[in-house]
Design a protein around this motif. Structure first.
Motif, mmCIF file in Angstrom:
data_model
loop_
_atom_site.group_PDB
_atom_site.id
_atom_site.type_symbol
_atom_site.label_atom_id
_atom_site.label_comp_id
_atom_site.label_asym_id
_atom_site.label_seq_id
_atom_site.Cartn_x
_atom_site.Cartn_y
_atom_site.Cartn_z
ATOM 1 N N ARG A 42 0.842 -1.107 -0.005
ATOM 2 C CA ARG A 42 -0.020 -0.174 0.195
ATOM 3 C C ARG A 42 0.808 1.113 0.039
ATOM 4 N NH1 ARG A 42 -4.216 -0.299 -2.579
ATOM 5 N NH2 ARG A 42 -5.877 -2.144 -1.222
ATOM 6 N N LYS A 43 1.922 0.537 0.796
ATOM 7 C CA LYS A 43 2.957 2.979 0.787
ATOM 8 C C LYS A 43 4.410 2.503 1.420
ATOM 9 C CE LYS A 43 -1.095 4.925 3.457
ATOM 10 N NZ LYS A 43 -1.808 4.711 4.723
ATOM 11 N N ILE A 44 4.947 2.894 0.587
ATOM 12 C CA ILE A 44 5.963 2.701 1.009
ATOM 13 C C ILE A 44 6.788 4.235 1.756
ATOM 14 C CG2 ILE A 44 8.186 3.043 -0.141
ATOM 15 C CD1 ILE A 44 7.732 1.399 -2.418
ATOM 16 N N ALA A 45 7.180 3.890 3.372
ATOM 17 C CA ALA A 45 7.564 5.894 3.462
ATOM 18 C C ALA A 45 8.394 6.459 2.867
ATOM 19 C CB ALA A 45 8.139 5.702 4.751
ATOM 20 N N PRO A 46 8.492 7.441 3.245
ATOM 21 C CA PRO A 46 9.516 8.647 1.806
ATOM 22 C C PRO A 46 10.684 8.173 1.808
ATOM 23 C CG PRO A 46 7.453 9.782 3.415
ATOM 24 C CD PRO A 46 7.863 8.950 4.166
ATOM 25 N N LEU A 47 10.777 7.732 3.101
ATOM 26 C CA LEU A 47 12.791 7.517 3.114
ATOM 27 C C LEU A 47 12.772 5.920 2.379
ATOM 28 C CD1 LEU A 47 13.552 9.629 6.442
ATOM 29 C CD2 LEU A 47 13.646 10.307 4.791
ATOM 30 N N ASP A 49 11.796 3.631 3.543
ATOM 31 C CA ASP A 49 11.254 2.341 4.321
ATOM 32 C C ASP A 49 11.032 3.098 5.456
ATOM 33 O OD1 ASP A 49 11.364 -0.232 5.356
ATOM 34 O OD2 ASP A 49 13.904 -0.398 5.781
ATOM 35 N N PRO A 50 9.809 2.161 6.249
ATOM 36 C CA PRO A 50 9.316 0.585 5.907
ATOM 37 C C PRO A 50 8.062 1.038 5.113
ATOM 38 C CG PRO A 50 8.786 1.458 8.344
ATOM 39 C CD PRO A 50 9.520 2.919 7.638
ATOM 40 N N LEU A 51 7.536 -0.446 4.927
ATOM 41 C CA LEU A 51 6.476 -0.600 3.918
ATOM 42 C C LEU A 51 5.224 -0.862 4.432
ATOM 43 C CD1 LEU A 51 8.830 -2.886 1.900
ATOM 44 C CD2 LEU A 51 8.335 -0.715 1.282
ATOM 45 N N GLU A 52 4.344 -0.446 3.752
ATOM 46 C CA GLU A 52 3.139 -1.342 4.182
ATOM 47 C C GLU A 52 2.057 -1.978 3.475
ATOM 48 O OE1 GLU A 52 -1.127 0.543 6.276
ATOM 49 O OE2 GLU A 52 -0.554 2.073 4.251
ATOM 50 N N SER A 61 2.196 -2.313 9.173
ATOM 51 C CA SER A 61 3.580 -1.913 7.982
ATOM 52 C C SER A 61 5.088 -2.538 8.448
ATOM 53 C CB SER A 61 4.310 -0.334 8.308
ATOM 54 O OG SER A 61 3.060 0.302 8.078
ATOM 55 N N ILE A 62 5.834 -3.061 7.537
ATOM 56 C CA ILE A 62 7.583 -3.994 8.482
ATOM 57 C C ILE A 62 8.709 -3.368 7.412
ATOM 58 C CG2 ILE A 62 5.648 -5.774 9.141
ATOM 59 C CD1 ILE A 62 6.465 -7.530 6.374
ATOM 60 N N ARG A 63 9.739 -3.706 7.650
ATOM 61 C CA ARG A 63 10.792 -3.417 7.507
ATOM 62 C C ARG A 63 11.109 -3.834 6.188
ATOM 63 N NH1 ARG A 63 13.696 -2.091 12.561
ATOM 64 N NH2 ARG A 63 13.083 -0.219 13.787
ATOM 65 N N LEU B 280 2.452 11.530 4.673
ATOM 66 C CA LEU B 280 3.263 11.000 4.197
ATOM 67 C C LEU B 280 3.712 10.917 2.425
ATOM 68 C CD1 LEU B 280 2.104 7.610 5.473
ATOM 69 C CD2 LEU B 280 3.556 9.060 6.723
ATOM 70 N N PHE B 374 6.265 6.395 11.442
ATOM 71 C CA PHE B 374 6.462 5.391 10.380
ATOM 72 C C PHE B 374 7.997 6.059 9.463
ATOM 73 C CE2 PHE B 374 4.446 4.888 6.147
ATOM 74 C CZ PHE B 374 4.542 3.591 5.574
ATOM 75 N N LEU B 489 10.847 -3.602 13.425
ATOM 76 C CA LEU B 489 9.459 -3.208 13.158
ATOM 77 C C LEU B 489 8.176 -3.795 13.051
ATOM 78 C CD1 LEU B 489 8.615 0.183 13.601
ATOM 79 C CD2 LEU B 489 8.519 0.088 11.412
ATOM 80 N N LEU B 491 4.164 -2.048 13.099
ATOM 81 C CA LEU B 491 3.547 -1.148 12.931
ATOM 82 C C LEU B 491 2.262 -0.950 12.060
ATOM 83 C CD1 LEU B 491 4.629 2.079 13.964
ATOM 84 C CD2 LEU B 491 5.199 2.309 11.695
#
Lengths: 76, 715
Positions: A42-47, A49-52, A61-63, B280, B374, B489, B491
């Motif tokens: 669903r999502k990738i954090a702006p940096l 990592d992590p991923l949803e 969300s996990i890494r 985000l 996040f 992690l 979350l």
């Protein structure tokens, strides 16, 4: 073999094998990451990592590191 | 005979705490679990005839515990660890994420205890297009199901009535909804006899639980159980079976088979996804993040100030009043300076604590805090800190006290402790007056490259230094004393919600109360000790000639006010020099002189333990310009710059100044920090460690600066 870490956002794949350290793997299984289940990124954090992911209508969300231990089969 | 106990359990983010608050009203009392500071809340069920206790258990994804918090949930359910076994278990399920929540519900039901399902967040589920057939759900699980909305008073009180009804007349203990396969059943049968004390119906569930959660290294489980489980696991592996997978798959098999008959989803995309696309976003999202953090920081730094001023003003007036009312002497000094002053030392933190928890409450309630984790995870985990630790770490620049309390936003104890141990290294606002004074007294006011003032560059460097040291300390401690496996992690980004004013107000109120009650007494005791050190002995011999001189001046028909003031300051300075604090300062010289500190600095360092900024007024007293100075005082700066060592060299050289700055940056010079770490870690061990490591580090670093500087020819 592609893993969860290889998915593109909104892409869905079917879980093949869930790997990783026992206690975290067990937790992922309990959260519904069992083989055969469809999973969507669903999502990738702006940096990066992590991923949803979405599994059985739930979001977790996990890494990337842990996602890379879960192999998937991409439909089509 | 104590009241029957009802345990409220469920996944995290199910709205369990809101429901708990609604069920118990304002009767909540908070206690700590022995040994671990995870809170459990206990309250009386509201609006029912007979007293019933409700226990709010930390959220858990599974009974197979991965964290201390989850272990508490398990203990509460099973009646382990000194907790009475509950008469009724209420499983709170999030209706918007029913499938995953059902996994936990199955685990609880398998235990065969009287169980009630509270299907919560029905409003959100409806809004998301999820329709649940409660009758079908109740039939499938074999336990009663009550749909509810945590914020809806009527539905919550209906739930309370149902709970009371089932406590009086427990529902039939449920049977297992699913049937284990043959080999799995054999494993269960082999392990079940290891739970002879458990009720008949719970043994198999405990066996299943043990197969998944007892590991050979687990020292908490009885050895015979461990060997049996290890043997079953090895045998299963030998025949190509994977027990963890088998058990999880069996439960999800049941869920997947029943879900279509229990619920329908017609919903479209979550609204939260749209908001997240902005919040985000690599640019917009970080912009918003910086704005939120800046607001929070600004509030702690600036908005709290008028309130702190009010507290200080009121305490000052009270102390003045005490001096006026009581006859001059030891009793008046004790009441005004030690007692009232001590209460002031506690209350002065309240504005910042309240403001920080206002922000934390808003961020947690709205769902933004999970986004902070996040966003920041990638950066924070490099030094072993949790993403959410960003908020307390940032607050540390204002004051470590609220920031340490703010670590409660972290779920795991290890994350909390690690954050607590490095937070006091951040440049808090109490260090600023000390830095300003020391820099002004020792660093020449020159400019570098014609633009930058040398003094402000040093100040800036101190900030950089504190951040760098805190990050390094986190990385080091995370690999040594607080070595948890680098936990993966996990979350959840919950839906955004409008924060409830009541629940945020409750959080602010409770945290402020916790601080006053539990850290307050320690701070008060420290204040009295610090006061006694500087107030005794009352009339040292060395002061007598000065006192006589003053009496002579005062006896004149038209006393010279200036001379009187000067004499008063000299008396104060002499008293300070000959007080126990002064003696301690001198006794510390062998240890502190390698850092370039003389006894006066030592007394200041000692006094700064009450609060760092006290260093400034201590210097004022010692240098005979009075305690009412601030760091801008030119006369104090001049006196300090003129001060000489016995050998005639100046005390406050740039090198001593730098050593002192480094010392203040690193030393745990704050009794309130100690008090609050004691409260938050649940014992004296961690605060003792904090004090020891910071002070040792401070001494070593100041030593390196001073001796290294001298070796290189600086002075």
């Amino acid at each position: 073999m592609p893993t969860l870490a290889d998915l593109r956002v909104t892409q869905t794949a079917r879980l093949l094998q869930v790997g990783g350290e026992r206690s975290f793997r067990r937790r992922l299984l309990e959260l519904g990451f069992v083989p055969g289940t469809p999973v969507t990124l669903r999502k990738i954090a702006p940096l990066g990592d992590p991923l949803e992911f979405e599994v059985r209508h739930c979001r977790i969300s996990i890494r990337r590191r842990e996602a890379a231990a879960i192999t998937v089969e991409v439909d089509g | 005979m104590s009241a029957p106990l009802v345990a409220l359990v469920g996944n995290p983010n199910t709205g369990k705490t809101t429901l708990f608050n609604g069920l118990t009203g304002s009767t909540v009392r908070v206690g700590n679990y022995p040994g671990i500071t995870v809170e459990r809340s206990l309250g009386h069920l509201k609006g029912v005839e007979h007293p019933i206790d409700v226990l709010d258990v930390p959220g858990a994804y599974s009974l197979v515990a991965r964290s201390a918090e989850e272990r508490i949930a398990v203990d509460a359910l099973l009646g382990h660890g000194g907790v009475p076994s509950p008469a009724l278990v209420v499983v709170v399920l999030d209706a918007t994420a029913l499938e995953r929540n059902l996994y936990f519900a199955l685990q609880v039901i398998e235990l065969g205890r009287p169980t009630l399902i509270a299907l919560n967040q029905m409003d959100a589920a409806e809004a998301a297009g999820v329709q649940i057939d409660c009758t079908a759900l109740s039939d499938a699980l074999g336990v009663p199901v009550v749909p509810t909305v945590g914020t809806d008073i009527e539905r919550v009180s209906a739930l309370a009535q149902r709970i009371a009804q089932y406590v009086d007349k427990p529902p039939r203990p449920p049977a297992w909804p699913w049937t284990p396969s043959g080999p799995l059943q054999a494993d269960v049968e082999a392990v079940a006899p290891h739970f002879p004390d458990a009720p008949e119906g719970a043994r198999q569930a405990l066996a299943l639980w043990a197969l998944m959660s007892v590991s050979p290294e687990d020292s908490g489980a009885p050895p015979t159980l461990r060997t049996t489980v290890a043997a079953r696991l090895a045998a299963a592996e030998g025949s190509g079976r994977d027990l963890d997978l088998e058990i999880a798959q069996a439960r999800y098999g049941w869920i997947d088979a029943h879900a279509p008959t229990l619920l329908t989803r017609t919903g479209s995309r979550r609204l939260a996804d749209k908001a997240d696309r902005l919040l985000l976003h690599p640019v917009v999202g970080f912009g918003a993040f910086v704005a939120v953090m800046a607001l929070c920081f600004q509030a702690l730094f600036a908005w709290a100030d008028p309130f702190i001023g009010l507290v200080e003003g009121a305490i000052g007036a009270l102390a003045g009043g005490a001096h006026d009312v009581l006859p001059p002497g030891i009793a008046a000094d004790f009441v005004a300076d030690a007692l009232i002053g001590g209460v002031g030392n506690v209350l002065v933190f309240l504005p910042q604590i309240a403001l920080l928890f206002l922000f934390i409450g808003l961020m947690e309630d709205s769902g933004y805090m999970a986004r902070v984790a996040f966003l920041m995870d990638r950066i924070m985990r490099k030094v072993g800190l949790h993403g959410r630790a960003f908020v307390p770490m940032l607050s540390g620049f204002a004051c470590a006290i609220p920031a340490i309390m703010g670590t409660r936003t972290l779920e795991r104890r290890r994350d909390r402790l690690l954050t607590m141990m490095v937070l006091p290294l951040m440049t808090c606002s109490a260090r600023l007056p000390v830095y300003t004074l020391v820099i002004a007294a020792t660093v020449p006011a020159a400019t570098v490259w014609g633009v930058f003032s040398q003094q402000s560059l040093v100040m800036l460097a101190m900030y950089g230094f504190s951040i760098a040291i805190a990050l390094v300390a986190a990385a080091v401690m995370g690999r040594t004393v607080l070595k948890g496996k680098n936990e993966p992690l996990l979350l959840e980004l919950p839906d955004y919600r409008i924060p409830s004013a009541r629940s945020v107000a409750r959080l602010v109120w409770r945290r402020s109360g916790d601080f006053v009650r539990e850290a307050g007494s320690v701070i008060l005791v420290f204040t009295v000790i610090m006061w006694a050190l500087s107030a005794f002995p009352r009339e040292p011999d060395a002061v007598k000639p000065l006192q006589a001189q003053r009496d002579a001046v005062a006896a004149q028909s038209a006393p010279d006010e200036t001379a009187l003031a000067t004499l008063d300051h000299q008396i104060a300075a002499a008293k300070s020099e000959h007080s126990y604090a002064g003696k301690l300062g001198k006794a510390m010289e062998p240890v502190m002189s390698p850092l370039g500190f003389d006894w006066r600095i030592n007394v200041g360092v000692l006094g700064a333990f009450a609060a760092r900024e006290v260093y400034v007024s201590t210097m004022g007293v010692i240098y005979g310009v009075g305690g009412e100075v601030d760091e801008q005082s030119p006369s104090l700066r001049r006196r300090m710059a003129e001060a000489k060592r016995p050998d005639g060299t100046p005390v406050h050289t740039p090198l001593t100044g730098l050593a002192l700055l480094v010392f203040f940056a690193l030393a745990c010079q704050c009794m309130s920090t100690i008090a609050v770490v004691k409260r938050e870690s649940g014992g004296w061990g961690w605060p003792a460690f904090l004090f020891t490591y910071m002070t040792t580090l401070a001494w070593l670093a100041a030593f390196a600066v001073y001796q290294g500087g001298r070796a290189l020819g600086f002075s």
